[in-house]
Motif scaffolding. Structure first.
Motif, PDB file in Angstrom:
ATOM      1  N   UNK A 293       0.811  -1.349   0.169  1.00 47.08           N
ATOM      2  CA  UNK A 293       0.116   0.081   0.085  1.00 47.08           C
ATOM      3  C   UNK A 293       0.692   1.117  -0.026  1.00 47.08           C
ATOM      4  N   UNK A 294       2.038   1.078   0.784  1.00 47.90           N
ATOM      5  CA  UNK A 294       2.989   2.398   0.813  1.00 47.90           C
ATOM      6  C   UNK A 294       3.439   2.756  -0.624  1.00 47.90           C
ATOM      7  N   UNK A 295       3.887   1.654  -1.551  1.00 46.85           N
ATOM      8  CA  UNK A 295       4.322   1.911  -2.727  1.00 46.85           C
ATOM      9  C   UNK A 295       3.073   2.683  -3.696  1.00 46.85           C
ATOM     10  N   UNK A 296       1.908   1.788  -3.505  1.00 42.81           N
ATOM     11  CA  UNK A 296       0.803   2.279  -4.525  1.00 42.81           C
ATOM     12  C   UNK A 296       0.460   3.829  -4.121  1.00 42.81           C
ATOM     13  N   UNK A 297       0.483   4.196  -2.904  1.00 43.67           N
ATOM     14  CA  UNK A 297       0.340   5.613  -2.514  1.00 43.67           C
ATOM     15  C   UNK A 297       1.451   6.458  -3.004  1.00 43.67           C
ATOM     16  N   UNK A 298       2.630   6.019  -3.214  1.00 42.87           N
ATOM     17  CA  UNK A 298       3.818   6.777  -3.452  1.00 42.87           C
ATOM     18  C   UNK A 298       3.761   6.936  -4.910  1.00 42.87           C
ATOM     19  N   UNK A 299       3.181   6.217  -5.522  1.00 46.56           N
ATOM     20  CA  UNK A 299       3.046   6.645  -7.082  1.00 46.56           C
ATOM     21  C   UNK A 299       2.233   7.778  -7.490  1.00 46.56           C
ATOM     22  N   UNK A 300       1.192   8.016  -6.692  1.00 45.71           N
ATOM     23  CA  UNK A 300       0.350   9.142  -6.841  1.00 45.71           C
ATOM     24  C   UNK A 300       0.907  10.694  -6.680  1.00 45.71           C
TER      25      UNK A 300
ATOM     26  N   UNK B  89      -2.916  10.020   4.752  1.00 47.79           N
ATOM     27  CA  UNK B  89      -1.374  10.271   5.062  1.00 47.79           C
ATOM     28  C   UNK B  89      -1.352   9.758   6.807  1.00 47.79           C
ATOM     29  N   UNK B  90      -0.486   8.727   6.891  1.00 47.90           N
ATOM     30  CA  UNK B  90      -0.483   8.127   8.280  1.00 47.90           C
ATOM     31  C   UNK B  90       0.413   9.221   8.837  1.00 47.90           C
TER      32      UNK B  90
ATOM     33  N   UNK C 224       3.410   8.826   5.332  1.00 44.53           N
ATOM     34  CA  UNK C 224       3.425   8.031   4.099  1.00 44.53           C
ATOM     35  C   UNK C 224       1.813   7.847   3.581  1.00 44.53           C
ATOM     36  N   UNK C 225       1.490   7.801   2.346  1.00 43.32           N
ATOM     37  CA  UNK C 225       0.294   7.997   1.796  1.00 43.32           C
ATOM     38  C   UNK C 225      -0.114   6.341   1.384  1.00 43.32           C
TER      39      UNK C 225
ATOM     40  N   UNK D 290       7.068  14.236   0.909  1.00 41.52           N
ATOM     41  CA  UNK D 290       7.533  13.316   0.132  1.00 41.52           C
ATOM     42  C   UNK D 290       7.134  13.521  -1.206  1.00 41.52           C
ATOM     43  N   UNK D 291       6.717  14.724  -1.446  1.00 42.54           N
ATOM     44  CA  UNK D 291       5.919  15.032  -2.837  1.00 42.54           C
ATOM     45  C   UNK D 291       7.144  15.672  -3.747  1.00 42.54           C
ATOM     46  N   UNK D 292       7.754  14.746  -4.090  1.00 44.37           N
ATOM     47  CA  UNK D 292       9.151  15.259  -5.104  1.00 44.37           C
ATOM     48  C   UNK D 292       8.834  15.976  -6.288  1.00 44.37           C
TER      49      UNK D 292
END
Length: 651
Positions: free
Chosen positions: A227-234, A308-309, A313-314, A458-460
């Protein structure tokens, strides 16, 4: 008698040489020279020196005419520039950077950038009119599909003006990558297999043979379920512009607001604290799906809620696979069975594939880039400061888009054959997407604020984008301030106003509600508009294009089609159901060939801020370019430092 020393430079590019006869005429404020032969053999990277004698002083040299004539075979010539030194020592520089084809005469102005109001001589005003008239005849608009931005009126890359075609190096490299990648997939058997993947591990074999390009795909294959990586991609994937802060749940998405999200908090509380986000693929609702190998494909229009925890992380917390709630459209949760939840997330990733490829990438960078390029060629003469500033950022835009309409987005093309959308569906998605485009959404700082994404960590994409937007804005502002003394200079520049109107009318179909300006009244408005154009054609395109292979080579993370309909109930998901839903092997391979090509760095790449063609001859714009490059180097160093510390680089 007056004698002028002339230096004619041939570009240092493949095929720039010519064996046709080249002549030159000098035009001054007091008269013009006779036509003087330069040479009948000009080689790449060389400078031909000659003298031109006249019966009288020509005055300031304001124009040159280059004449090309052939006796037998056509041999196109690429002219870099011409320098003319008058008998009193004055140096006049004429930037050319143009191919001359056939028997032709082409006029070039002395390099000082000038608006129409800056030209006082009738001969120069007339030259502007002639140039624009010729360009408007050469670069005409046409409608490719109803409700789409208009495009250049050519049917193939062979009908393009040679000055907007790929270079020989680019054409060879582009074709070479395509042939190599296609041959690799064919020899490996992927393009010949119409069956489902037998396992998740087998999916990795499609990129494991690509030496040096398997690092990120391997990371994706390892983490795609999380789920962390799924959220990261947004935030930092290929489509980082669709997520927005959720302050109120839409009625069509009846998630329980008392849903627990950790000790002592729930959805309602977290929404008030600004830590709930939403992605809604409403644009895909009721889009007609197509067939692959005669088998019906399926498209969903999901809604995804993310949280966002406390660790920053999203993560996804709820997914509905349609726009209509009800018993046959359950809301999937992380607590559901493993494959129910994974399949729901994969339907979101499939929807994101369409949203990214057709809207974020195709529409918002390629098609808009073409609009900006064609309008610039049609409405701004070569001497205009905005033409000089923007032209390098349109390099190859018309060629790649024409190629896309020929093999990629055409009926029977790669997207038609390799994705679940029918050709009619593809057209409808872009049409709907254009209807929703706003000026705010094209200007990164405004877009971030509008989507409520200013403070999430973490929104690069946002952080790097802000830095680069500011750098582009500073550079553009320096150029605009140098040539436009006040707001009146902007309002009275009729060529500039025609340019903006051409973009508004043909790119955004005259839709005032989009907020796209149809005229510019102030210096500040001009700066923002030009910054948006330059940013869209460089930074924005890179951000949504360059990661396509990295994040898309592992098919489970970005499926281009779905072969089963969206689940209507829970408890039915399984690994085999998953493998039978995502694209079969040959469809995957076809898409991988395309995304490999689109995200490859080809040999003649030019980076933002590097302008090898000296179109500006004044010192101040040249200094601004040096300052721009220096600022970009500083930004790059900061990005590299962050990436060095990161498990997954954001490039």
């Amino acid at each position: 008698m007056a004698v002028y020393k002339v230096k004619v430079a041939t570009g240092d590019v493949l095929e720039a040489r010519t064996t046709n006869c080249i002549s030159i005429t000098l035009v001054g404020t007091r008269g013009e020279s006779r036509k003087t032969t330069v040479s009948c053999l000009l080689l790449p990277g060389t400078v031909k020196e000659l003298t031109v004698s006249t019966q009288q002083d020509l005055g300031p040299v304001i124009l040159i005419r280059l004449h090309k004539s052939r006796l037998f075979l056509e041999d196109a010539w690429f002219c870099k520039d011409v320098h003319v030194t008058a008998h009193d020592g004055t140096l006049y520089r004429f930037p050319c950077y143009q191919w001359l084809d056939g028997n032709t005469t082409v006029e070039f102005r002395e390099g000082t950038a000038k608006k129409l109001a800056d030209d006082t001589l009738e001969i120069l005003k007339e030259q502007r009119r002639r140039e624009l008239k010729a360009r408007q005849e050469a670069f005409e608009w046409k409608t490719y599909a109803e409700g789409w931005p208009r495009c250049l009126n050519v049917d193939s890359i062979f009908a393009l003006d040679s000055n907007v075609q790929f270079s020989c190096v680019r054409a060879t490299d582009f074709t070479g990558v395509l042939i190599f990648q296609g041959a690799s997939q064919l020899l490996s058997g992927f393009l010949l297999r119409t069956s489902s993947w037998s396992s998740l591990d087998e999916m990795r074999t499609i990129f494991s043979r690509t030496e040096g390009r398997d690092i990120v795909p391997e990371y994706v294959a390892k983490h795609w379920k999380e789920d962390d990586f799924f959220g990261y991609q947004f935030l930092n994937g290929n489509n980082p512009i669709v997520i927005r802060q959720c302050t109120e749940l839409p009625d069509k998405f009846p998630v329980t607001t008392d849903m627990s999200l950790g000790v002592g908090t729930n959805l309602d509380n977290e929404m008030r604290e600004g830590r709930i986000f939403i992605v809604d693929y409403e644009v895909l609702d009721d889009i007609p799906a197509g067939t692959i190998h005669g088998r019906q494909q399926y498209i969903a229009a999901p809604i995804c809620l993310l949280h966002q925890g406390t660790d920053g992380l999203l993560r996804p917390i709820a997914i509905q696979l349609s726009q209509t709630p009800g018993p046959s459209s359950p809301i999937f949760l992380p607590s559901d069975a493993e494959w129910d939840w994974l399949l729901a997330k994969t339907w979101v990733r499939n929807a994101d594939f369409y949203s990214h490829q057709l809207l974020t990438h195709l529409l918002r960078t390629h098609l808009f880039g073409e609009i900006f390029a064609v309008a610039t060629l049609r409405q701004l003469p070569s001497c205009h400061p905005i033409f000089k500033l923007l032209l390098p950022h349109y390099r190859y835009t018309l060629h790649i888009n024409t190629l896309a309409r020929t093999v990629l987005i055409n009926p029977g093309g790669v997207i038609d054959k390799g994705s679940g959308a029918s050709y009619e569906g593809l057209q409808l998605i872009v049409q709907r997407g254009l209807e929703k485009v706003t000026y705010t959404s094209l200007c990164l700082p405004d877009d971030i604020e509008d989507r409520g994404m200013a403070y999430i960590p973490n929104y690069h994409y946002r952080d790097d984008g802000f830095s680069l937007w500011q750098a582009v804005d500073s550079f553009v502002s320096g150029i605009v301030d140098f040539y436009y003394a006040d707001d009146a200079a902007v309002r009275e520049d009729t060529e500039l106003q025609a340019w903006v109107m051409d973009i508004f009318t043909n790119g955004f179909l005259g839709k005032a509600s989009s907020g796209i300006p149809s005229s510019l009244r102030r210096v500040a408005e001009l700066k923002k508009f030009v910054t948006m154009v330059m940013f869209t054609c460089s930074v924005q395109h890179a951000s949504v294009n360059n990661g396509q292979y990295d994040l898309g080579a592992f098919v489970a993370n970005a499926p281009s089609s779905m072969r089963h309909s969206p689940p209507r109930e829970k408890g039915k998901g399984s690994l085999q159901d998953f493998l039978d839903t995502v694209p079969e092997i040959d469809t995957t391979a076809n898409i991988v060939v395309v995304i490999t090509l689109l995200s490859s760095r080809l040999k003649d790449v030019r980076f933002l801020g590097h302008y090898p063609e000296d179109r500006f001859t004044e010192q101040h714009p040249r200094q601004l370019m040096r300052d721009f490059r220096k600022r970009l180097d500083e930004i790059r160093e900061g990005i590299e430092e962050r990436n060095h510390r990161s498990e997954l680089r954001y490039n």
